[in-house]
Motif scaffolding. Structure first.
Motif, PDB file in Angstrom:
ATOM      1  N   LYS A 156      35.029  51.734  46.296  1.00  0.00           N
ATOM      2  CA  LYS A 156      35.209  50.547  46.611  1.00  0.00           C
ATOM      3  C   LYS A 156      34.501  49.541  45.879  1.00  0.00           C
ATOM      4  O   LYS A 156      33.870  49.844  45.225  1.00  0.00           O
ATOM      5  CB  LYS A 156      33.851  50.387  47.936  1.00  0.00           C
ATOM      6  N   THR A 157      35.349  48.326  46.186  1.00  0.00           N
ATOM      7  CA  THR A 157      34.677  47.070  45.071  1.00  0.00           C
ATOM      8  C   THR A 157      33.257  47.437  44.697  1.00  0.00           C
ATOM      9  O   THR A 157      32.719  46.526  43.826  1.00  0.00           O
ATOM     10  CB  THR A 157      35.241  45.692  45.658  1.00  0.00           C
ATOM     11  N   ASP A 158      32.035  46.926  45.789  1.00  0.00           N
ATOM     12  CA  ASP A 158      31.173  46.773  45.549  1.00  0.00           C
ATOM     13  C   ASP A 158      30.038  47.777  44.708  1.00  0.00           C
ATOM     14  O   ASP A 158      29.666  48.230  44.060  1.00  0.00           O
ATOM     15  CB  ASP A 158      29.976  45.964  47.170  1.00  0.00           C
ATOM     16  N   VAL A 209      32.466  39.865  32.587  1.00  0.00           N
ATOM     17  CA  VAL A 209      32.241  39.746  33.713  1.00  0.00           C
ATOM     18  C   VAL A 209      34.157  39.762  33.819  1.00  0.00           C
ATOM     19  O   VAL A 209      34.241  40.477  35.368  1.00  0.00           O
ATOM     20  CB  VAL A 209      32.393  38.464  33.918  1.00  0.00           C
ATOM     21  N   ASP A 210      35.248  38.828  32.442  1.00  0.00           N
ATOM     22  CA  ASP A 210      36.583  39.724  33.301  1.00  0.00           C
ATOM     23  C   ASP A 210      37.025  40.620  33.148  1.00  0.00           C
ATOM     24  O   ASP A 210      37.441  42.253  34.171  1.00  0.00           O
ATOM     25  CB  ASP A 210      37.159  39.185  32.218  1.00  0.00           C
ATOM     26  N   ASP A 258      43.919  32.642  42.120  1.00  0.00           N
ATOM     27  CA  ASP A 258      43.442  31.227  41.708  1.00  0.00           C
ATOM     28  C   ASP A 258      42.920  30.793  42.000  1.00  0.00           C
ATOM     29  O   ASP A 258      41.822  31.277  41.207  1.00  0.00           O
ATOM     30  CB  ASP A 258      44.103  31.553  44.122  1.00  0.00           C
ATOM     31  N   ILE A 259      41.582  30.097  42.765  1.00  0.00           N
ATOM     32  CA  ILE A 259      40.330  29.362  42.614  1.00  0.00           C
ATOM     33  C   ILE A 259      39.279  30.442  41.900  1.00  0.00           C
ATOM     34  O   ILE A 259      38.489  30.888  41.987  1.00  0.00           O
ATOM     35  CB  ILE A 259      40.122  28.106  43.333  1.00  0.00           C
ATOM     36  N   ASN A 260      39.723  31.615  43.641  1.00  0.00           N
ATOM     37  CA  ASN A 260      38.348  33.121  43.504  1.00  0.00           C
ATOM     38  C   ASN A 260      38.874  33.411  42.079  1.00  0.00           C
ATOM     39  O   ASN A 260      37.717  34.258  41.929  1.00  0.00           O
ATOM     40  CB  ASN A 260      39.617  33.770  44.613  1.00  0.00           C
ATOM     41  N   TRP A 261      39.559  33.714  41.560  1.00  0.00           N
ATOM     42  CA  TRP A 261      39.316  33.769  40.403  1.00  0.00           C
ATOM     43  C   TRP A 261      37.912  34.073  39.342  1.00  0.00           C
ATOM     44  O   TRP A 261      37.456  34.395  39.117  1.00  0.00           O
ATOM     45  CB  TRP A 261      40.475  33.517  38.845  1.00  0.00           C
ATOM     46  N   TYR A 262      38.147  32.413  39.895  1.00  0.00           N
ATOM     47  CA  TYR A 262      36.544  31.397  39.059  1.00  0.00           C
ATOM     48  C   TYR A 262      35.655  32.132  39.821  1.00  0.00           C
ATOM     49  O   TYR A 262      34.411  32.412  39.597  1.00  0.00           O
ATOM     50  CB  TYR A 262      36.904  29.608  38.535  1.00  0.00           C
ATOM     51  N   GLY A 317      40.109  45.963  40.106  1.00  0.00           N
ATOM     52  CA  GLY A 317      40.875  45.735  40.766  1.00  0.00           C
ATOM     53  C   GLY A 317      41.174  44.539  41.400  1.00  0.00           C
ATOM     54  O   GLY A 317      42.174  44.107  42.225  1.00  0.00           O
ATOM     55  N   ASP A 318      40.840  43.246  40.974  1.00  0.00           N
ATOM     56  CA  ASP A 318      40.760  41.571  41.039  1.00  0.00           C
ATOM     57  C   ASP A 318      41.771  41.761  40.597  1.00  0.00           C
ATOM     58  O   ASP A 318      43.032  41.931  39.097  1.00  0.00           O
ATOM     59  CB  ASP A 318      40.096  40.987  40.482  1.00  0.00           C
TER      60      ASP A 318
END
Lengths: 217, 277
Positions: B136-138, B183-184, B196-200, B191-192
């Motif tokens: 899972k992501t976290d 971080v990228d 949109d602005i969520n990327w940032y 899996g990001d």
């Protein structure tokens, strides 16, 4: 002696730029092939492709919002279905660029929230001038976008038509769609809009500025 | 010609570095190293490009060797000099670098990031082959940050010094670059797929988590840095909650807007204003 000095300054220059580039390179160990013609994350001209995908994504996003604005005002008039159909095609374009953006790990432009509002405002604002106004806006924007896609295709072809074949095909198809929208706009009395040439010029200047900014920011 | 140009290079280091004019014996002859797949910054072949390529490789080797001496000497030109000595080169080779140890630290960070990339890539392959469960992501982010921070453990004594050097104005572009690409990478392998602005916002939040956890780690004296990992877990949980809350606020907002639109249409209908033009 002079020769040695010249050699040194060149090497120093290369050394300095090399240092910067060294820290920028995060060598990608991945070698997934994304397209059959071999456009992979490793072998593309990353800065150029980054810009291309980023600005195109922003463009399609803006176009979506413009049509949304037009629909909000003119959705229930006779020209509603025409706008809706063009909007649906733009939605497909946006979806494609979303995929490309993820595939090539391109950063979206940070101005997206701004294009969100500005696009909607432009669409709704021109639609309030009547259906001719909306069509004039469509003509102006689609003309800008087609010219922009043509430029991109030229750049890609100059670089490596074989490697970028699939991307070129995508851009070509989208350019053809945009030209179609342009013609639909003209068919629906765009030129009868109030202050048509002024409106068109103003919108196209705005588009150029948007393209310039989205490529970089 | 090459030796003359090598000696000329020795005279080029910035004025702050000590002037060492010992003639340096080209111990390991650079052009006999096997050519690795490395970018050549000059197109045309010949002496210059070989020299340049091997100089950069040489610098990398010296810096890598110097890392062994960092726990003893800190992130300084001394460590670099020791590293050069251990490769059989003259200590004058340390003159190629700044005296504040910037390149050594940046080299180390870059190496750690590459290691992390490889690790995440391997994990991804295992998941794709079905040999491992998709996290899972976290959990994924927690493990990625922990793995990356653990690479600092051998150097943790001297790491505060490194952080302060990385914050010097002339190092900020490079260190910021390394941080953002790390971080990228983490988000990419998590899996990001946001466009949109969520990327940032996601990357900014993760960078914040990484930096604060790093600070906690430097002051942590518990066994195996347990407190740090506990802190990390809490921060990631906070970030997830923030994300959920943001989504909830958004959907509540949308529902409200729908409600208002409905009310407006009702009023228009009642007032007879809603007629097709």
């Amino acid at each position: 002696m002079v020769c040695a000095f010249l050699v040194n300054s060149q090497q120093l220059f290369l050394c300095l730029t090399g240092y910067e580039r060294k820290w920028n390179l995060q060598t990608e160990q991945t070698s997934l092939r994304f397209y059959s013609t071999g456009m992979t994350l490793d072998n593309i001209n990353k800065p150029d492709i980054d810009r291309i995908i980023r600005v195109d994504h922003a463009g399609e996003y803006g176009a979506n919002r413009i049509y949304a604005g037009q629909m909000a005002v003119l959705g229930r008039t006779t020209v509603g279905p025409v706008i809706q159909q063009m909007w649906n095609q733009e939605k497909d374009h946006l979806k494609k660029f979303n995929e490309l953006m993820v595939t090539f790990r391109v950063r979206p432009t940070i101005l997206l929230p701004f294009w969100n509002v500005a696009g909607f405002a432009l669409g709704a604002g021109t639609a309030l001038l009547g259906k001719e106004g909306a069509m004039a806006c469509t003509v102006a924007v689609e003309e800008s976008i087609s010219a922009h896609y043509n430029n991109q295709m030229r750049t890609l072809m100059e670089e490596d038509p074989e490697k970028y074949k699939e991307l070129l095909q995508i851009i070509k198809k989208f350019r053809d769609d945009e030209l179609e929208h342009h013609d639909i706009g003209l068919d629906h009395d765009a030129e009868l809009a109030p202050a048509y040439s002024l409106l068109k010029t103003a919108i196209q200047i705005g588009c150029k500025a948007a393209i310039f900014l989205s490529e970089r920011i | 010609m090459r030796r003359a140009s090598d000696e000329q290079k020795q005279e080029l280091p910035p004025s702050s570095s000590q002037q060492r004019y010992e003639s340096h014996p080209p111990g390991d002859r650079p052009d006999q190293e096997p050519q690795r797949s490395h970018h050549s910054y000059t197109d045309q072949g010949g002496e210059e490009s070989e020299d340049y390529e091997s100089e950069e490789q040489l610098q990398q080797r010296i810096l890598t060797a110097a890392l062994k001496f960092v726990p003893a000497h800190g992130w300084t030109a001394d460590a670099i000099a020791e590293g050069a000595k251990s490769l059989g080169l003259s200590v004058a080779a340390a003159g190629m670098f700044h005296t504040d140890g910037s390149e050594l630290i940046l080299h180390f960070v870059s190496q750690c990031n590459s290691e992390l990339s490889n690790l995440l890539e391997q994990q991804q392959k295992l998941v794709q082959l079905g040999q491992a469960e998709k996290k899972k992501t976290d959990q994924f982010l927690r493990d990625a940050v922990e793995a990356r921070l653990r690479m600092l453990i051998p150097y943790i004594e001297k790491w505060p010094q490194a952080v302060s050097i990385l914050l010097l104005p002339h190092n900020i572009p490079a260190s910021l670059n390394l941080l953002t690409s790390m971080v990228d990478d983490m988000w990419h392998y998590a899996g990001d797929q946001s466009t949109d602005i969520n990327w940032y916002t996601r990357r900014a939040v993760l960078a914040g988590i990484y930096n604060t956890t790093e600070l906690v780690m430097m002051q942590d004296s518990s066994s195996d840095f347990e407190e740090t990992w506990h802190f990390l877990e809490n921060r990631i949980a906070d970030a997830m909650t923030m994300g959920h809350t943001a989504k909830q606020v958004q959907s509540t907002g949308e529902a409200l807007v729908q409600g208002l639109m409905g009310a407006a249409v009702t009023v228009k209908n009642l007032a007879g204003l809603n007629q097709r033009r």
